[in-house]
Design a protein around this motif. Structure first.
Motif, short mmCIF file in Angstrom:
data_model
loop_
_atom_site.label_atom_id
_atom_site.label_comp_id
_atom_site.label_asym_id
_atom_site.label_seq_id
_atom_site.Cartn_x
_atom_site.Cartn_y
_atom_site.Cartn_z
N GLN A 84 0.83 -1.20 0.00
CA GLN A 84 0.00 0.00 0.00
C GLN A 84 0.86 1.26 0.00
N GLY A 85 2.02 1.19 0.60
CA GLY A 85 2.93 2.33 0.62
C GLY A 85 3.53 2.68 -0.73
N ASP A 86 3.32 1.81 -1.73
CA ASP A 86 3.81 2.09 -3.08
C ASP A 86 2.86 3.00 -3.84
N SER A 87 1.68 3.23 -3.30
CA SER A 87 0.71 4.10 -3.96
C SER A 87 1.29 5.50 -4.11
N ALA A 88 1.37 5.98 -5.33
CA ALA A 88 1.99 7.26 -5.63
C ALA A 88 1.84 7.55 -7.11
N MET A 89 2.33 8.74 -7.52
CA MET A 89 2.46 9.07 -8.93
C MET A 89 3.90 8.77 -9.31
N TYR A 90 4.09 7.99 -10.36
CA TYR A 90 5.44 7.68 -10.84
C TYR A 90 5.69 8.52 -12.09
N LEU A 91 6.69 9.39 -12.00
CA LEU A 91 6.98 10.34 -13.06
C LEU A 91 8.26 9.95 -13.78
N CYS A 92 8.25 10.13 -15.06
CA CYS A 92 9.43 9.91 -15.89
C CYS A 92 9.84 11.25 -16.50
N ALA A 93 11.12 11.48 -16.63
CA ALA A 93 11.63 12.69 -17.27
C ALA A 93 12.78 12.31 -18.19
N SER A 94 13.04 13.15 -19.18
CA SER A 94 14.20 12.90 -20.05
C SER A 94 14.92 14.20 -20.33
N SER A 95 16.19 14.07 -20.70
CA SER A 95 16.99 15.26 -21.02
C SER A 95 18.10 14.87 -21.99
N TRP A 96 18.67 15.88 -22.62
CA TRP A 96 19.90 15.69 -23.39
C TRP A 96 21.04 16.11 -22.47
N ASN A 97 21.81 15.16 -22.00
CA ASN A 97 22.89 15.40 -21.05
C ASN A 97 22.38 16.23 -19.87
N THR A 98 23.02 17.35 -19.55
CA THR A 98 22.62 18.11 -18.37
C THR A 98 21.66 19.24 -18.70
N ASP A 99 21.03 19.18 -19.88
CA ASP A 99 20.01 20.18 -20.20
C ASP A 99 18.72 19.92 -19.42
N THR A 100 17.72 20.72 -19.68
CA THR A 100 16.45 20.67 -18.97
C THR A 100 15.85 19.27 -18.93
N GLN A 101 15.31 18.89 -17.77
CA GLN A 101 14.55 17.65 -17.64
C GLN A 101 13.10 17.95 -17.97
N TYR A 102 12.57 17.22 -18.95
CA TYR A 102 11.16 17.35 -19.34
C TYR A 102 10.40 16.16 -18.78
N PHE A 103 9.31 16.46 -18.08
CA PHE A 103 8.54 15.42 -17.42
C PHE A 103 7.37 14.95 -18.26
N GLY A 104 7.04 13.67 -18.08
CA GLY A 104 5.83 13.12 -18.65
C GLY A 104 4.64 13.36 -17.72
N PRO A 105 3.45 12.89 -18.10
CA PRO A 105 2.24 13.13 -17.30
C PRO A 105 2.13 12.25 -16.07
N GLY A 106 2.96 11.20 -15.99
CA GLY A 106 2.96 10.35 -14.81
C GLY A 106 2.01 9.16 -14.93
N THR A 107 2.29 8.15 -14.11
CA THR A 107 1.39 7.00 -13.92
C THR A 107 0.97 6.99 -12.46
N ARG A 108 -0.34 7.10 -12.24
CA ARG A 108 -0.83 7.07 -10.86
C ARG A 108 -1.12 5.63 -10.46
N LEU A 109 -0.42 5.15 -9.43
CA LEU A 109 -0.59 3.79 -8.94
C LEU A 109 -1.39 3.81 -7.64
N THR A 110 -2.43 3.00 -7.60
CA THR A 110 -3.20 2.79 -6.37
C THR A 110 -3.13 1.32 -6.00
N VAL A 111 -2.62 1.03 -4.81
CA VAL A 111 -2.52 -0.34 -4.32
C VAL A 111 -3.58 -0.55 -3.25
N LEU A 112 -4.50 -1.48 -3.52
CA LEU A 112 -5.62 -1.72 -2.58
C LEU A 112 -5.25 -2.78 -1.54
#
Lengths: 112, 112
Positions: A84-112
């Motif tokens: 249940q403690g794994d319930s969260a939004m899991y976000l992914c981001a990407s960048s070219w080397n040390t340039d800006t990190q761009y985030f995706g919309p996320g995956t919302r996980l709910t553990v019952l």
């Protein structure tokens, strides 16, 4: 440039099940990051890849978590024996080397 | 490791007035400080960033200031508009832009 995409957007699972999330980064980006965000908090770093190499893992990434980026393009994050403690939004981001990190919309996980 | 504190946690501002959000960081090796805006159900979006070799950066109505001696940096939004309402996160990173350590967020509400 279609941006960072994540699939699925929502996942509901029962405690003890395994789940896998996918992230597709911006096509020319060589770095890919995973973060976890719980309600009312900022994102917390989990791990990152440069091409296919996993360069750093947070202590938050227990042995139930595994991430891969086999061909240096998309990445998967698997959680085994979910709690249940794994319930969260899991976000992914990407960048070219040390340039800006761009985030995706996320995956919302709910553990019952 | 790095610790980032962010204040205030909530901020209400009359439309047209200015908003200021402040962050402090602990790791003197940090040299990259981005600000992200997050709307409901979306991933964080970069709005401005600053590197440690400059003290101030401005982009239209948004500005960021950095005081490396005091280890704090601030976001300034002038002439606020209803679409500025969102949660804002500051972050810090050593090594240019690898793993980001985020603050706990500020919920900004613009009152029409």
């Amino acid at each position: 440039d279609t941006g960072v995409s994540q699939d699925p957007r929502h996942k509901i699972t029962k405690r003890g099940q395994n789940v896998t999330f996918r992230c597709d980064p911006i096509s020319e980006h060589n770095r890919l990051y995973w973060y976890r965000q719980t309600l009312g908090q900022g994102p917390e770093f989990l791990t990152y890849f440069q091409n296919e190499a996993q360069l750093e893992k947070s202590r938050l990434l227990s042995d139930r978590f595994s991430a891969e980026r086999p061909k240096g393009s998309f990445s998967t994050l698997e959680i085994q024996r979910t709690e249940q403690g794994d319930s969260a939004m899991y976000l992914c981001a990407s960048s070219w080397n040390t340039d800006t990190q761009y985030f995706g919309p996320g995956t919302r996980l709910t553990v019952l | 490791g790095e610790n980032v504190e962010q204040h205030p946690s909530t901020l209400s501002v009359q439309e047209g007035d200015s908003a200021v959000i402040k962050c402090t960081y602990s790791d003197s090796a940090s040299n990259y400080f981005p600000w992200y805006k997050q709307e409901l159900g979306k991933g964080p979006q970069l709005i401005i960033d600053i590197r440690s070799n400059v003290g101030e950066k401005k982009d239209q109505r948004i500005a960021v200031t950095l005081n490396k001696t005091a280890k704090h940096f601030s976001l300034h939004i002038t002439e606020t508009q209803p679409e500025d309402s969102a949660v804002y996160f500051c972050a810090a990173s050593a090594g240019g832009n690898e793993k980001l350590t985020f603050g706990t967020g500020t919920r900004l509400t613009i009152i029409p």
